[in-house]
Design a protein around this motif. Structure first.
Motif, PDB file in Angstrom:
ATOM      1  N   TRP A 133     -16.448  -7.488  -7.335  1.00  0.00           N
ATOM      2  CA  TRP A 133     -15.320  -7.349  -6.410  1.00  0.00           C
ATOM      3  C   TRP A 133     -15.827  -7.391  -4.970  1.00  0.00           C
ATOM      4  O   TRP A 133     -16.715  -6.631  -4.589  1.00  0.00           O
ATOM      5  CB  TRP A 133     -14.588  -6.042  -6.681  1.00  0.00           C
ATOM      6  CG  TRP A 133     -13.373  -5.832  -5.812  1.00  0.00           C
ATOM      7  CD1 TRP A 133     -12.404  -6.746  -5.537  1.00  0.00           C
ATOM      8  CD2 TRP A 133     -13.022  -4.637  -5.127  1.00  0.00           C
ATOM      9  NE1 TRP A 133     -11.450  -6.184  -4.723  1.00  0.00           N
ATOM     10  CE2 TRP A 133     -11.801  -4.884  -4.451  1.00  0.00           C
ATOM     11  CE3 TRP A 133     -13.597  -3.370  -5.035  1.00  0.00           C
ATOM     12  CZ2 TRP A 133     -11.165  -3.921  -3.685  1.00  0.00           C
ATOM     13  CZ3 TRP A 133     -12.968  -2.409  -4.283  1.00  0.00           C
ATOM     14  CH2 TRP A 133     -11.759  -2.684  -3.602  1.00  0.00           C
ATOM     15  N   SER A 134     -15.252  -8.288  -4.179  1.00  0.00           N
ATOM     16  CA  SER A 134     -15.727  -8.490  -2.802  1.00  0.00           C
ATOM     17  C   SER A 134     -14.841  -7.805  -1.775  1.00  0.00           C
ATOM     18  O   SER A 134     -15.056  -7.966  -0.574  1.00  0.00           O
ATOM     19  CB  SER A 134     -15.809  -9.990  -2.501  1.00  0.00           C
ATOM     20  OG  SER A 134     -14.547 -10.611  -2.675  1.00  0.00           O
ATOM     21  N   GLY A 135     -13.842  -7.051  -2.233  1.00  0.00           N
ATOM     22  CA  GLY A 135     -12.960  -6.356  -1.316  1.00  0.00           C
ATOM     23  C   GLY A 135     -11.568  -6.950  -1.295  1.00  0.00           C
ATOM     24  O   GLY A 135     -11.304  -8.015  -1.852  1.00  0.00           O
ATOM     25  N   TRP A 136     -10.647  -6.228  -0.618  1.00  0.00           N
ATOM     26  CA  TRP A 136      -9.247  -6.621  -0.585  1.00  0.00           C
ATOM     27  C   TRP A 136      -9.058  -7.947   0.141  1.00  0.00           C
ATOM     28  O   TRP A 136      -9.725  -8.236   1.146  1.00  0.00           O
ATOM     29  CB  TRP A 136      -8.441  -5.534   0.128  1.00  0.00           C
ATOM     30  CG  TRP A 136      -6.958  -5.778   0.152  1.00  0.00           C
ATOM     31  CD1 TRP A 136      -6.056  -5.371  -0.764  1.00  0.00           C
ATOM     32  CD2 TRP A 136      -6.213  -6.487   1.149  1.00  0.00           C
ATOM     33  NE1 TRP A 136      -4.786  -5.774  -0.421  1.00  0.00           N
ATOM     34  CE2 TRP A 136      -4.856  -6.472   0.767  1.00  0.00           C
ATOM     35  CE3 TRP A 136      -6.572  -7.141   2.341  1.00  0.00           C
ATOM     36  CZ2 TRP A 136      -3.849  -7.073   1.507  1.00  0.00           C
ATOM     37  CZ3 TRP A 136      -5.565  -7.752   3.086  1.00  0.00           C
ATOM     38  CH2 TRP A 136      -4.217  -7.713   2.672  1.00  0.00           C
ATOM     39  N   CYS A 137      -8.138  -8.763  -0.385  1.00  0.00           N
ATOM     40  CA  CYS A 137      -7.706  -9.959   0.341  1.00  0.00           C
ATOM     41  C   CYS A 137      -6.253 -10.234  -0.026  1.00  0.00           C
ATOM     42  O   CYS A 137      -5.787  -9.794  -1.088  1.00  0.00           O
ATOM     43  CB  CYS A 137      -8.601 -11.157   0.063  1.00  0.00           C
ATOM     44  SG  CYS A 137      -8.513 -11.801  -1.605  1.00  0.00           S
ATOM     45  N   PRO A 138      -5.507 -10.946   0.826  1.00  0.00           N
ATOM     46  CA  PRO A 138      -4.054 -11.057   0.659  1.00  0.00           C
ATOM     47  C   PRO A 138      -3.581 -11.718  -0.625  1.00  0.00           C
ATOM     48  O   PRO A 138      -2.447 -11.479  -1.046  1.00  0.00           O
ATOM     49  CB  PRO A 138      -3.618 -11.869   1.891  1.00  0.00           C
ATOM     50  CG  PRO A 138      -4.668 -11.594   2.911  1.00  0.00           C
ATOM     51  CD  PRO A 138      -5.949 -11.498   2.135  1.00  0.00           C
ATOM     52  N   THR A 139      -4.406 -12.531  -1.247  1.00  0.00           N
ATOM     53  CA  THR A 139      -3.936 -13.256  -2.438  1.00  0.00           C
ATOM     54  C   THR A 139      -4.699 -12.871  -3.698  1.00  0.00           C
ATOM     55  O   THR A 139      -4.605 -13.561  -4.709  1.00  0.00           O
ATOM     56  CB  THR A 139      -4.056 -14.775  -2.214  1.00  0.00           C
ATOM     57  OG1 THR A 139      -5.431 -15.102  -1.912  1.00  0.00           O
ATOM     58  CG2 THR A 139      -3.158 -15.238  -1.076  1.00  0.00           C
ATOM     59  N   GLN A 140      -5.424 -11.782  -3.670  1.00  0.00           N
ATOM     60  CA  GLN A 140      -6.221 -11.396  -4.832  1.00  0.00           C
ATOM     61  C   GLN A 140      -5.357 -10.775  -5.929  1.00  0.00           C
ATOM     62  O   GLN A 140      -4.537  -9.894  -5.684  1.00  0.00           O
ATOM     63  CB  GLN A 140      -7.293 -10.381  -4.421  1.00  0.00           C
ATOM     64  CG  GLN A 140      -8.231 -10.012  -5.573  1.00  0.00           C
ATOM     65  CD  GLN A 140      -9.272  -9.012  -5.141  1.00  0.00           C
ATOM     66  OE1 GLN A 140      -8.934  -7.959  -4.613  1.00  0.00           O
ATOM     67  NE2 GLN A 140     -10.534  -9.342  -5.340  1.00  0.00           N
TER      68      GLN A 140
END
Length: 323
Positions: A133-140
């Motif tokens: 997991w690379s962190g939050w993003c708008p389309t994950q």
């Protein structure tokens, strides 16, 4: 007079086992390993009562055992499609179950599966644990809404109605159901539930479909390839009923081809040997038959078995007799 001999096929809550030991000549299963068919055949000749679980198959080859001593099959569970009822009846065996005490716990698991499937909970857990997991993003991991969505229930007994209450009052879901006869008007009014004339009418209208019908020959593969095709491509299938109600291969194909969005399963065909095809899919949530697995519920189930045994050995009618 000697105490009746009773076999408990798996480990039960300690308090219930203690009560059984005080009343009967009981054989427990401290290793909690499944008994095979030969063990059950021998038990039919050795014990006055056998107390199986829902994962113990008692077919005619077992129930027709020669020199049978067993008089009652006191099942630890509501479902009894793992017991050959015709063979039990033909041999004069009494069969009991444990209804009414696992309603809320099983409905909770059905809602858990619905939420996990809708919001990709199991997939997200695996992602975090993988270290990728690379962190939050708008389309994950975009997922489906639950609040305000339509829930279809195939079967509308205690557990289905409990799930409907949680879904409607907790999440504002619209409730559709299929049942051979109309439900209690008070229940229908409380849930604003709509009865569909058939499964085929219900399926295309639902965002989530939850199964609450008994197992057995009449419902085996009720959800087959044809019916899965009638679901929306954005819909999710939930099963806390019996594994054989769903055609596993057809469901795996539908999930693989993304003809439905996801599934949440607590029960399986040939349990615990589920089809390995499920293990390759990200869009299915798999639980190990946790429906009734709370301390209070499993204890209440054991107490129900105890009451059935006490009534039977006292010469009275067991309160939860099914055969």
């Amino acid at each position: 007079m000697p105490k009746p001999k009773v076999l408990i096929s798996r480990r039960w809550p300690a308090g219930v086992e203690a009560k059984l030991l005080s009343l009967y000549d009981v054989t427990l299963n401290p290793e909690d390993q499944p008994l095979d068919a030969d063990a059950f055949r021998g038990a039919m000749q050795t014990y006055d009562a056998i107390c199986p679980s829902v994962c113990d198959t008692l077919g005619s080859d077992i129930l027709n055992a020669a020199n049978r001593r067993c008089k009652i099959i006191a099942n630890f569970g509501v479902g009894y499609n793992h017991i050959d009822i015709d063979a039990a009846r033909a041999n004069g065996l009494v069969v009991t179950n444990t209804p009414g005490v696992l309603t809320e716990a099983t409905a909770d698991i059905a809602m858990t599966l619905l939420l996990m499937s809708a919001r990709r909970g199991a997939e997200g857990d695996r992602l975090v644990r993988s270290g990728l997991w690379s962190g939050w993003c708008p389309t994950q991991m975009m997922s489906s809404d639950v609040t305000g969505a339509t829930l279809g229930l195939i079967g509308f007994g205690r557990i289905a109605q409990a799930m409907a209450r949680k879904a409607h009052h907790g999440f504002g879901m619209k409730i559709l159901y299929v049942k051979p006869t109309p439900a209690d008007p008070e229940v229908v009014d409380d849930l604003h539930a709509e009865r569909c004339a058939s499964i085929e009418e219900l399926l295309p209208r639902c965002d989530y479909v939850s199964l609450h019908c008994p197992g057995g020959n009449q419902t085996r593969h009720l959800m087959n390839a044809e019916r899965l095709r009638q679901m929306k491509p954005t819909a999710h299938l939930i099963n806390t009923a019996r594994g054989d109600v769903v055609d596993s291969r057809a469901l795996i194909d539908a999930l693989t081809e993304k003809r439905i969005a996801g599934a949440g399963l607590d029960v399986y065909e040939n349990e615990p040997h589920l089809d390995p095809g499920f293990l390759k899919l990200d869009n299915v949530t798999l639980l190990p038959h946790l429906g009734s697995a709370t301390i209070s519920t499993r204890t209440a189930m054991g107490e129900k078995v105890l009451r059935n045994l006490q009534a039977f050995f006292a010469g009275a009618e067991p309160p939860d007799r099914v055969v």
